[in-house]
Design an enzyme around this catalytic site. Structure first.
Site, mmCIF file in Angstrom:
data_model
loop_
_atom_site.group_PDB
_atom_site.id
_atom_site.type_symbol
_atom_site.label_atom_id
_atom_site.label_comp_id
_atom_site.label_asym_id
_atom_site.label_seq_id
_atom_site.Cartn_x
_atom_site.Cartn_y
_atom_site.Cartn_z
ATOM 1 N N ASN A 28 1.077 -1.282 -0.308
ATOM 2 C CA ASN A 28 0.079 0.026 0.427
ATOM 3 C C ASN A 28 0.738 1.288 0.008
ATOM 4 O OD1 ASN A 28 -2.212 1.884 0.653
ATOM 5 N ND2 ASN A 28 -3.706 -0.199 1.355
ATOM 6 N N HIS B 50 22.954 0.795 13.103
ATOM 7 C CA HIS B 50 24.597 1.954 13.818
ATOM 8 C C HIS B 50 24.401 1.338 15.228
ATOM 9 C CE1 HIS B 50 23.599 4.087 10.276
ATOM 10 N NE2 HIS B 50 22.336 4.720 10.408
ATOM 11 N N ALA C 8 -0.978 -1.837 8.654
ATOM 12 C CA ALA C 8 -0.772 0.222 8.909
ATOM 13 C C ALA C 8 0.465 0.742 9.428
ATOM 14 C CB ALA C 8 -1.951 0.703 8.793
ATOM 15 N N ALA D 196 -1.635 -3.062 13.441
ATOM 16 C CA ALA D 196 -0.857 -2.444 12.749
ATOM 17 C C ALA D 196 -0.252 -1.437 14.070
ATOM 18 C CB ALA D 196 -2.766 -1.245 12.740
ATOM 19 N N THR E 97 10.197 -6.945 16.827
ATOM 20 C CA THR E 97 11.807 -6.659 17.502
ATOM 21 C C THR E 97 12.390 -8.011 17.670
ATOM 22 O OG1 THR E 97 11.166 -6.733 19.907
ATOM 23 C CG2 THR E 97 11.889 -4.845 18.683
ATOM 24 N N LYS E 98 11.544 -9.078 16.914
ATOM 25 C CA LYS E 98 12.221 -10.217 17.193
ATOM 26 C C LYS E 98 11.360 -11.758 16.302
ATOM 27 C CE LYS E 98 13.576 -10.086 21.847
ATOM 28 N NZ LYS E 98 13.319 -10.608 23.796
ATOM 29 N N ARG F 4 -1.730 -15.025 19.765
ATOM 30 C CA ARG F 4 -2.494 -15.895 19.771
ATOM 31 C C ARG F 4 -2.088 -16.824 17.902
ATOM 32 N NH1 ARG F 4 -7.139 -15.923 15.929
ATOM 33 N NH2 ARG F 4 -7.679 -14.476 15.657
#
Length: 201
Positions: free
Chosen positions: A85, A115, A142, A160, A165-166, A183
């Site tokens: 999108n 960084h 989104a 959304a 991070t994992k 779930r």
């Protein structure tokens, strides 16, 4: 010793300001600019440009401009029938893999670049890149952000605004910051498509 360009895909620290890197990157960005300036009716032109921009792009892919990408998609590998999108950002300093039938909502960010924590290295503009892998039939809602090195399994739904991070295992619904599995996709989802709205096809 590896060149700065070779280090881009090794996970090592490197300098993205190296002349050979900058020159090639600007060529990619010029082509991406052309894609983003196309009219909605210029579908054939868009399809042709996408084949030139992306490392791999399967049949039936559709990308809504504007698309933002550090390398214009040069290090992105899309399966078939992938949909982006509006306003997707690909920090594609190294490879991004996206499976068939996967959908990105507006304002999704996929980041491969990072960084170092040490300030003195950031002052020198050092960077490292870790690939991102997203499976088949995944839906990223989104505003989802996926961080370097993350893998998302097949059939997942990422809510959304989540910050992934994992790694997320296949067949999961996951949401939040940081994104966590809430779930598995199961029997309920065979009957209902949204809350208590029944599937009636």
């Amino acid at each position: 010793m590896n060149s700065q360009k070779e280090k881009m895909h090794s996970g090592e620290l490197y300098l993205p300001t190296d002349d050979s890197i900058m020159e090639e990157q600007l060529t990619c960005l010029n082509k991406l600019y052309d894609f983003n300036q196309t009219r909605p009716t210029e579908l054939d032109k868009r399809a042709k440009l996408l084949k030139e921009l992306f490392a791999e792009i399967g049949e039936g892919c559709y990308i809504e401009p504007p698309l933002h990408a550090n390398w214009g998609g040069k290090h992105c590998h899309l399966g078939k029938n992938v949909y982006f999108n509006f306003n997707v950002t690909l920090v594609d300093d190294t490879h991004i893999y996206v499976g068939d039938y996967t959908k990105f909502g507006p304002n999704v960010v996929i980041a491969t670049a990072g960084h170092p924590i040490l300030p003195s290295l950031r002052e020198q503009a050092y960077q490292y890149n870790m690939p991102v892998k997203i499976g088949k039939c995944v839906w990223l809602g989104a505003g989802v952000i996926v961080l370097p090195g993350v893998e998302i399994g097949d059939n997942c739904v990422i809510g959304a605004g989540s910050v992934v991070t994992k790694n997320i295992p296949a067949n999961s619904v996951a949401v939040g910051n940081p994104c966590k599995v809430i779930r598995e996709i199961g029997e309920h989802d065979k009957k209902y498509y949204f809350k208590q709205k029944k599937i009636q096809l």
